[in-house]
Design an enzyme around this catalytic site. Structure first.
Site, PDB file in Angstrom:
ATOM      1  N   SER A   1     -20.275   3.434 -23.924  1.00 36.15           N
ATOM      2  CA  SER A   1     -19.978   4.505 -22.966  1.00 36.15           C
ATOM      3  C   SER A   1     -18.713   5.251 -23.377  1.00 36.15           C
ATOM      4  O   SER A   1     -18.679   6.487 -23.406  1.00 36.15           O
ATOM      5  CB  SER A   1     -19.818   3.908 -21.562  1.00 36.15           C
ATOM      6  OG  SER A   1     -19.235   4.826 -20.669  1.00 36.15           O
TER       7      SER A   1
ATOM      8  N   HIS B   1     -21.549  -7.281 -18.990  1.00 37.77           N
ATOM      9  CA  HIS B   1     -22.516  -8.008 -18.168  1.00 37.77           C
ATOM     10  C   HIS B   1     -23.084  -9.147 -19.008  1.00 37.77           C
ATOM     11  O   HIS B   1     -23.127  -9.063 -20.239  1.00 37.77           O
ATOM     12  CB  HIS B   1     -23.682  -7.106 -17.723  1.00 37.77           C
ATOM     13  CG  HIS B   1     -23.306  -6.061 -16.732  1.00 37.77           C
ATOM     14  ND1 HIS B   1     -23.729  -4.744 -16.846  1.00 37.77           N
ATOM     15  CD2 HIS B   1     -22.560  -6.116 -15.610  1.00 37.77           C
ATOM     16  CE1 HIS B   1     -23.245  -4.050 -15.829  1.00 37.77           C
ATOM     17  NE2 HIS B   1     -22.539  -4.860 -15.075  1.00 37.77           N
TER      18      HIS B   1
ATOM     19  N   LEU C   1     -17.445   6.908 -18.377  1.00 42.67           N
ATOM     20  CA  LEU C   1     -16.938   6.464 -17.073  1.00 42.67           C
ATOM     21  C   LEU C   1     -16.727   4.959 -16.976  1.00 42.67           C
ATOM     22  O   LEU C   1     -16.092   4.485 -16.040  1.00 42.67           O
ATOM     23  CB  LEU C   1     -17.926   6.883 -15.972  1.00 42.67           C
ATOM     24  CG  LEU C   1     -18.127   8.383 -15.759  1.00 42.67           C
ATOM     25  CD1 LEU C   1     -19.272   8.622 -14.773  1.00 42.67           C
ATOM     26  CD2 LEU C   1     -16.844   9.024 -15.246  1.00 42.67           C
ATOM     27  N   SER C   2     -17.270   4.207 -17.931  1.00 40.78           N
ATOM     28  CA  SER C   2     -17.402   2.759 -17.727  1.00 40.78           C
ATOM     29  C   SER C   2     -16.465   1.965 -18.638  1.00 40.78           C
ATOM     30  O   SER C   2     -16.869   1.464 -19.681  1.00 40.78           O
ATOM     31  CB  SER C   2     -18.857   2.350 -17.958  1.00 40.78           C
ATOM     32  OG  SER C   2     -19.091   1.062 -17.486  1.00 40.78           O
TER      33      SER C   2
ATOM     34  N   CYS D   1     -31.144  -3.379 -19.557  1.00 41.26           N
ATOM     35  CA  CYS D   1     -30.425  -2.651 -18.495  1.00 41.26           C
ATOM     36  C   CYS D   1     -31.378  -1.801 -17.667  1.00 41.26           C
ATOM     37  O   CYS D   1     -31.155  -1.581 -16.475  1.00 41.26           O
ATOM     38  CB  CYS D   1     -29.366  -1.727 -19.099  1.00 41.26           C
ATOM     39  SG  CYS D   1     -27.936  -2.566 -19.777  1.00 41.26           S
TER      40      CYS D   1
ATOM     41  N   ARG E   1     -16.393  -8.033 -13.949  1.00 40.82           N
ATOM     42  CA  ARG E   1     -16.956  -7.282 -12.826  1.00 40.82           C
ATOM     43  C   ARG E   1     -17.577  -8.177 -11.755  1.00 40.82           C
ATOM     44  O   ARG E   1     -17.701  -7.766 -10.608  1.00 40.82           O
ATOM     45  CB  ARG E   1     -18.007  -6.296 -13.343  1.00 40.82           C
ATOM     46  CG  ARG E   1     -17.462  -5.324 -14.387  1.00 40.82           C
ATOM     47  CD  ARG E   1     -18.506  -4.272 -14.725  1.00 40.82           C
ATOM     48  NE  ARG E   1     -18.091  -3.428 -15.843  1.00 40.82           N
ATOM     49  CZ  ARG E   1     -18.757  -2.357 -16.238  1.00 40.82           C
ATOM     50  NH1 ARG E   1     -19.875  -2.002 -15.603  1.00 40.82           N
ATOM     51  NH2 ARG E   1     -18.334  -1.634 -17.261  1.00 40.82           N
TER      52      ARG E   1
ATOM     53  N   GLU F   1     -22.758  -7.408  -9.583  1.00 42.14           N
ATOM     54  CA  GLU F   1     -23.410  -6.495 -10.526  1.00 42.14           C
ATOM     55  C   GLU F   1     -24.916  -6.742 -10.642  1.00 42.14           C
ATOM     56  O   GLU F   1     -25.567  -6.272 -11.567  1.00 42.14           O
ATOM     57  CB  GLU F   1     -22.743  -6.618 -11.895  1.00 42.14           C
ATOM     58  CG  GLU F   1     -21.268  -6.265 -11.880  1.00 42.14           C
ATOM     59  CD  GLU F   1     -20.997  -4.765 -11.877  1.00 42.14           C
ATOM     60  OE1 GLU F   1     -21.613  -4.045 -12.679  1.00 42.14           O
ATOM     61  OE2 GLU F   1     -20.159  -4.311 -11.064  1.00 42.14           O
TER      62      GLU F   1
END
Length: 447
Positions: A28, A248, A21-22, A365, A212, A174
């Site tokens: 991912s 990130h 999804l990312s 994370c 992001r 984020e």
């Protein structure tokens, strides 16, 4: 004043699956549609928490969110009973089902940004929930994250929990994954380093993958958290590394007390940033990893910098790493050189976190760092603090409710929804959270 860093780790949810999804998170994308093992994922995370707690590093747990999240599917026009909603979305638009079933809340480094009381104008600990605007599946998290944080940090005289910023791209936030704090002892005022990927009117930004975090969001969070303006630096992440999968800042840098451990290419205008930090942080030490020793690509694939840098009482530090670092000859060779060099890092601690890593989330994370004085720590909901009893209770809870195999097709199973709600109902009682989940407040039921 004496203070300690407490790591609040996210507990992996029952619907942990690989959906890719990312965009911008290469792990991912690479593991999309693989079969996941939610039970193993949760146990890997719990073992990390318990091992670090046993080593003297205070640990706590943040519970998972309700998934699949039916209210959002209703907002998207799917109607009927909960079972009918699941059946319709699975048949008509399975990508939405995957999004509302994501276990991404386990990566609590994105839950909020923290300001310890030593840094704030009103002397409280501040927590601003992140809106996670850039990804639909993550943008769903903020309301429940806020409820959970208010149930954990429930003493309003000591803690201020702020709602997320408005859900617009200009204010994409984020959380702590783009925030570092540098300084001396935890209880002393520190320098807060907010890292952003783009700002309005500045053409310096990535071209392949999204940035992001915005500077506008970082500035707003610093204001909400009442950070002393003399203790804030805003810095841009190198857009070139974002385009190489560094979605990130905690994928390319990690800080602890006076040390910033980062890649040579982590930041835009890195030389000036490090000079600024040297001028403003007593004893500041930058450990810059040269690209000739570890490429950005290898840093991303091993999550070398998505590590935890933890302080012992004697001032030495432990670096907590994923197993992938040990399995990469170049990265492991560099780390052993680092151990032998003149710096505070005196131990490497490796964990198997493969279930989380395959979705692009390493040790850092999975944790939200909160610096607390002894008085503040006493004010935290004690039921979430990791100890022998809680570790055993949570392992038994995982054994009772979690599946050991999950595919995207399983997300349509109404029994999975029922299992999840029953599990979270029990967990919210075990952790003394009250009714933090929407299904509990709606009178719930399982259908």
């Amino acid at each position: 004043m004496n203070a300690w860093e407490v790591n609040f780790d996210g507990l992996v949810g029952l619907t942990h699956h690989y959906a890719g999804l990312s965009f911008g998170n290469e792990a991912s994308t690479r593991h999309r549609f693989q079969v996941s093992n939610p039970r193993l994922a949760a146990k890997q995370g719990l073992l990390k928490m318990k091992t670090l707690a046993d080593a003297g590093f205070p640990q706590a747990v943040i519970p998972p969110h309700e998934r699949p999240f039916i209210p959002v599917l209703r907002q998207l026009g799917f109607s009927g009973s909960d079972e009918q909603v699941l059946e319709k979305v699975a048949r008509q638009a399975p990508h939405w089902l995957s999004s509302v079933s994501s276990a991404s809340p386990m990566w609590v480094a994105n839950a909020a940004t923290i300001a310890p009381s030593a840094d704030t104008l009103d002397g409280k600990v501040h927590l601003t929930v992140a809106n996670l605007n850039n990804k639909f599946h993550r943008s769903l998290e903020a309301p429940v994250t806020e409820s959970l944080l208010k149930a954990i940090f429930n003493d309003e005289e000591k803690f201020s929990v702020h709602s997320a910023l408005p859900q617009v791209a200009l204010l994409g936030d984020e959380g702590a994954a783009n925030h570092n704090r540098l300084g001396g002892h935890y209880g002393e005022p520190g320098m807060q380093l907010f890292v952003y990927g783009r700002e309005e009117g500045n053409d310096t930004r990535p071209s392949r993958y999204p940035a992001r975090q915005t500077r506008e969001a970082s500035e707003a969070v610093a204001r909400l958290n009442q950070v002393n303006p003399q203790q804030v630096i805003f810095a841009q992440q190198n857009p070139d590394v974002i385009d190489q999968g560094v979605f990130h800042n905690d994928v390319i840098a990690v800080s602890n007390r006076q040390v910033l451990f980062c890649h040579q290419q982590a930041f835009a205008r890195q030389v000036q940033l490090l000079a600024n930090l040297r001028a403003r942080v007593n004893g500041f030490m930058a450990i810059e990893v040269p690209a000739t020793q570890v490429s950005v690509s290898d840093a991303v694939s091993t999550y070398l910098f998505n590590s935890q840098l933890l302080s012992r009482d004697d001032g030495s530090m432990m670096l907590v790493l994923p197993q992938e670092c040990r399995e990469h000859a170049g990265v492991w060779g560099y780390l052993n050189e680092l151990l032998a060099a003149d710096n505070p890092i005196s131990e490497l601690k490796v964990f198997d976190l493969r279930e989380s890593m395959a979705n692009g989330g390493g040790p850092a994370c999975l944790r939200l760092r909160v610096v607390l004085t002894e008085e503040e720590r006493q004010a935290v909901n004690p039921a979430v603090m990791m100890n022998d009893t809680l570790f055993n209770v949570l392992n038994d809870w995982v054994d009772r409710y979690y599946r050991d195999r999950l595919t995207a097709a399983d997300l349509a199973d109404p029994q999975l929804l029922r299992e999840g709600r029953e599990a979270l109902d029990v967990l919210s009682q075990l952790l003394n959270l009250g009714s933090v989940y929407p299904f509990q407040r709606e009178g719930g039921g399982n259908g």
